[in-house]
Design a protein around this motif. Structure first.
Motif, PDB file in Angstrom:
ATOM      1  N   GLU A   1       0.865  -1.181   0.000  1.00  0.00           N
ATOM      2  CA  GLU A   1       0.000   0.000   0.000  1.00  0.00           C
ATOM      3  C   GLU A   1       0.896   1.223   0.000  1.00  0.00           C
ATOM      4  N   SER A   2       1.169   1.762  -1.148  1.00  0.00           N
ATOM      5  CA  SER A   2       2.011   2.962  -1.198  1.00  0.00           C
ATOM      6  C   SER A   2       1.807   3.708  -2.507  1.00  0.00           C
ATOM      7  N   VAL A   3       2.155   4.979  -2.482  1.00  0.00           N
ATOM      8  CA  VAL A   3       2.113   5.802  -3.692  1.00  0.00           C
ATOM      9  C   VAL A   3       3.055   5.220  -4.748  1.00  0.00           C
ATOM     10  N   GLN A   4       4.266   4.860  -4.307  1.00  0.00           N
ATOM     11  CA  GLN A   4       5.245   4.312  -5.258  1.00  0.00           C
ATOM     12  C   GLN A   4       4.677   3.103  -5.984  1.00  0.00           C
ATOM     13  N   ASN A   5       4.112   2.186  -5.214  1.00  0.00           N
ATOM     14  CA  ASN A   5       3.572   0.958  -5.798  1.00  0.00           C
ATOM     15  C   ASN A   5       2.443   1.284  -6.780  1.00  0.00           C
ATOM     16  N   ALA A   6       1.586   2.219  -6.396  1.00  0.00           N
ATOM     17  CA  ALA A   6       0.458   2.603  -7.252  1.00  0.00           C
ATOM     18  C   ALA A   6       0.954   3.212  -8.566  1.00  0.00           C
TER      19      ALA A   6
ATOM     20  N   TRP B   1       9.439   1.873  -2.292  1.00  0.00           N
ATOM     21  CA  TRP B   1       9.819   2.907  -1.321  1.00  0.00           C
ATOM     22  C   TRP B   1       8.560   3.528  -0.740  1.00  0.00           C
ATOM     23  N   PHE B   2       8.752   4.171   0.393  1.00  0.00           N
ATOM     24  CA  PHE B   2       7.612   4.639   1.181  1.00  0.00           C
ATOM     25  C   PHE B   2       8.093   5.756   2.091  1.00  0.00           C
ATOM     26  N   TRP B   3       7.184   6.657   2.442  1.00  0.00           N
ATOM     27  CA  TRP B   3       7.588   7.655   3.440  1.00  0.00           C
ATOM     28  C   TRP B   3       6.431   7.952   4.376  1.00  0.00           C
ATOM     29  N   THR B   4       6.797   8.424   5.564  1.00  0.00           N
ATOM     30  CA  THR B   4       5.799   8.946   6.500  1.00  0.00           C
ATOM     31  C   THR B   4       6.430  10.131   7.226  1.00  0.00           C
ATOM     32  N   ASP B   5       5.611  11.143   7.516  1.00  0.00           N
ATOM     33  CA  ASP B   5       6.075  12.300   8.274  1.00  0.00           C
ATOM     34  C   ASP B   5       5.357  12.299   9.619  1.00  0.00           C
ATOM     35  N   GLN B   6       6.140  12.330  10.686  1.00  0.00           N
ATOM     36  CA  GLN B   6       5.562  12.410  12.032  1.00  0.00           C
ATOM     37  C   GLN B   6       6.402  13.381  12.851  1.00  0.00           C
ATOM     38  N   PHE B   7       5.791  14.440  13.320  1.00  0.00           N
ATOM     39  CA  PHE B   7       6.512  15.517  14.011  1.00  0.00           C
ATOM     40  C   PHE B   7       7.653  15.991  13.115  1.00  0.00           C
ATOM     41  N   ASP B   8       8.887  16.073  13.657  1.00  0.00           N
ATOM     42  CA  ASP B   8       9.981  16.566  12.815  1.00  0.00           C
ATOM     43  C   ASP B   8      10.722  15.412  12.130  1.00  0.00           C
ATOM     44  N   ILE B   9      10.092  14.258  12.086  1.00  0.00           N
ATOM     45  CA  ILE B   9      10.747  13.088  11.501  1.00  0.00           C
ATOM     46  C   ILE B   9      10.229  12.834  10.087  1.00  0.00           C
ATOM     47  N   ARG B  10      11.136  12.800   9.149  1.00  0.00           N
ATOM     48  CA  ARG B  10      10.782  12.223   7.847  1.00  0.00           C
ATOM     49  C   ARG B  10      11.397  10.833   7.803  1.00  0.00           C
ATOM     50  N   PHE B  11      10.520   9.844   7.732  1.00  0.00           N
ATOM     51  CA  PHE B  11      10.950   8.452   7.752  1.00  0.00           C
ATOM     52  C   PHE B  11      10.763   7.884   6.356  1.00  0.00           C
ATOM     53  N   GLN B  12      11.841   7.331   5.792  1.00  0.00           N
ATOM     54  CA  GLN B  12      11.794   6.842   4.419  1.00  0.00           C
ATOM     55  C   GLN B  12      12.283   5.397   4.380  1.00  0.00           C
ATOM     56  N   MET B  13      11.545   4.582   3.676  1.00  0.00           N
ATOM     57  CA  MET B  13      11.910   3.170   3.573  1.00  0.00           C
ATOM     58  C   MET B  13      12.220   2.847   2.113  1.00  0.00           C
ATOM     59  N   ALA B  14      13.246   2.037   1.897  1.00  0.00           N
ATOM     60  CA  ALA B  14      13.548   1.566   0.543  1.00  0.00           C
ATOM     61  C   ALA B  14      13.848   0.089   0.613  1.00  0.00           C
ATOM     62  N   GLY B  15      13.285  -0.672  -0.326  1.00  0.00           N
ATOM     63  CA  GLY B  15      13.410  -2.120  -0.287  1.00  0.00           C
ATOM     64  C   GLY B  15      12.412  -2.713   0.690  1.00  0.00           C
ATOM     65  N   LEU B  16      12.476  -4.030   0.881  1.00  0.00           N
ATOM     66  CA  LEU B  16      11.570  -4.709   1.814  1.00  0.00           C
ATOM     67  C   LEU B  16      12.434  -5.452   2.836  1.00  0.00           C
TER      68      LEU B  16
END
Lengths: 413, 107
Positions: free
Chosen positions: A292-297, A320-335
């Motif tokens: 479930e991600s923008v990249q996948n779509a 790849w995927f990202w989420t923003d929470q407070f001052d954190i930009r969290f980015q995932m690449a790969g599985l």
């Protein structure tokens, strides 16, 4: 006259499929059918800037309406498809209209999993713009907010509510946050981030009942809540495909070309289960996943558009995927699922680090916290099939970007 | 509304009134200007809204954030000194008349 391509689903996958077909020169009719009234819009901001009132509703649509006219992309919004007849290659709308297709793209997405508790009708969910508007409206006057579910959506909602000064409690049934997507190292990190921002997090906590102004927990305790938000996962919309005789597993089953067993029907985005070469959760590569991600779509939409104009290339894009929470930009690449070893690059204390994951010495994936350069380099490394060792990953003097540049062209993972 | 001129790699140009506060990327995407992709919708995640900014406007641009700096190193087409991500350029009155050129490819 050809019937052309019909796309069911007005989310980002469906919209991108239509655009990509036109960019590739496809000149037969394209019809996009969506069950929401609005033309396709961006979902990521709904749990972030839109909820905070920082992004105007006018800026949500992916394209101006004139774009669809200009590109001769038909939009049928607010319409629901009730049956697909793969033999006659046509589908029927709830309105009774029958629509033929040459190729059909199922971009039907997923829906929120409903809370199975007493008083669940009092909870709000977030997937659509209408739902975001309902939350925004109630968030204004709420003092206390309970968020049920400690996944990405739940935590983004918690961060937004906290930024607006609300008293926020996150109630998660499992032993740690975002457990489906990240390992304990990151779950613990985000637990600390939310706690330091003043969010109360209850782990291993179940909900017994949602009362008018509180949530009653399994252990008998209560948490005050003027507003209850739920994000406990989604259910892919597979029913239409199933009724049409297509195979269903974790989602609508497709092959590496994103095709169902019917060569004229494709499935993409949140609803599709496909073999992903980056998945090594078990022994082999190419395990079947539903992401479930923008990249996948977006990337799957482009892949299907290419098949339709006659190219034959399997889906191979790096997740790849990202989420923003407070001052954190969290980015995932790969599985990272299935990894047996992980190392940290950078400094967790300063909230700038990446975790690199390995399985039997093979580099699988990396999660980055405020480390944009690492994330981009990792996407390129994975796309090129370039290996890095745990020692290299940990060594800040080892330039990941140089490793990318040193990759011989044309290698595949 | 600030005017922005988008010049395609092929030389074709279009001038658009971009509502104040929108980004240069949004002005393009909403109007279906080819050559700016913006897969991530302006979250500075994808580097597919890369443009070359006309030199005359360079000193009026906001400073390049750390995030943009990293993403600019990941563009499909060559990075030049005037490379920017158009999602990070706001349409503000000071940039009225802005000219951006699109690269030959974004992915």
């Amino acid at each position: 006259m050809p019937a052309g391509v019909v796309i069911i689903g007005g989310g980002q996958a469906g919209a991108e499929a239509a655009s990509a077909l036109r960019v590739l020169g496809y000149d037969a009719p394209i019809l996009l059918i969506g069950d929401e009234l609005q033309p396709p819009y961006q979902r990521p901001p709904l749990s972030k800037d839109y909820l905070l009132g920082k992004l105007d509703a006018a800026r949500l649509p992916l394209r101006a309406e004139a774009y669809y006219d200009k590109q001769k992309i038909g939009l049928l919004m607010g319409q629901r498809v009730i049956t697909i007849d793969p033999h006659m290659k046509r589908l029927r709308l709830k309105s009774g209209a029958v629509i033929p297709y040459d190729r059909l793209i199922l971009a039907v997405g997923a829906r929120n999993r409903p809370l199975p508790v007493k008083g669940a009708e009092r909870a709000l969910y977030l997937r659509t713009r209408d739902e975001a508007d309902a939350i925004r409206e109630q968030l204004g006057s709420a003092q206390s907010v309970a968020v049920i579910g400690g996944g990405f959506i739940g935590l983004e909602l918690a961060a937004a509510a906290r930024k607006l000064g609300k008293q926020v409690t996150v109630i998660e049934a499992g032993p740690r946050l975002m457990a489906r997507a990240v390992p304990p190292l990151l779950s613990n990190f985000f637990f600390d981030v939310h706690r330091s921002e003043g969010v109360e997090i209850l782990l291993g906590a179940t909900v017994e009942e949602i009362e008018p102004d509180a949530v009653r927990l399994g252990d008998g305790n209560r948490r005050a809540a003027d507003l209850v938000l739920a994000g406990i996962g989604v259910i892919p919309n597979t029913e239409l495909a199933e009724d049409a005789g297509l195979a269903i597993a974790k989602g609508i089953v497709v092959d590496e070309f994103l095709r169902t067993a019917d060569p004229d029907i494709f499935a993409i985005g949140d609803c599709a289960e496909y073999p992903n070469i980056f998945s090594r959760a078990n022994a082999t590569s190419g395990e079947r996943v539903r992401l479930e991600s923008v990249q996948n779509a977006v990337d799957q939409a482009k892949c299907v558009a290419r098949q339709i104009v006659g190219e034959r290339a399997p889906y191979r894009d790096v997740p790849w995927f990202w989420t923003d929470q407070f001052d954190i930009r969290f980015q995932m690449a790969g599985l990272s699922s299935g990894h047996d070893h992980s190392v940290v690059r950078g400094d967790m204390e300063s909230r700038k680090f990446s975790a690199f994951y390995f399985k039997q010495g093979r580099f699988l994936a990396a999660d980055s916290v405020n480390r944009f350069g690492d994330h981009i380099a990792v996407r390129k490394l994975l796309a090129a099939g370039t290996q890095v060792t745990p020692e290299q990953a940990m060594d800040e003097s080892f330039d990941l970007r140089r490793a990318v540049d040193a990759t011989p062209a044309g290698r595949t993972p | 509304m600030p005017k922005v001129t988008y010049i395609a790699y092929t030389g074709e140009s279009q001038t658009i009134d971009v509502p104040a506060g929108y980004s240069v990327m949004e002005g393009a995407v909403r109007n279906g200007i080819e050559g700016i992709v913006a897969e991530c919708g302006g979250a500075c995640m994808c580097a597919t809204c890369h443009v070359y900014v006309d030199e005359a406007f360079l000193d009026r641009l906001p400073p390049i954030s750390e995030e943009q700096e990293e993403m600019l190193n990941a563009t499909a087409a060559e990075r030049k000194p005037n490379s920017r991500l158009s999602c990070q350029i706001p349409a503000i009155p000071e940039l009225d008349g802005l000219i951006v050129r699109m690269p030959d490819r974004q992915t």
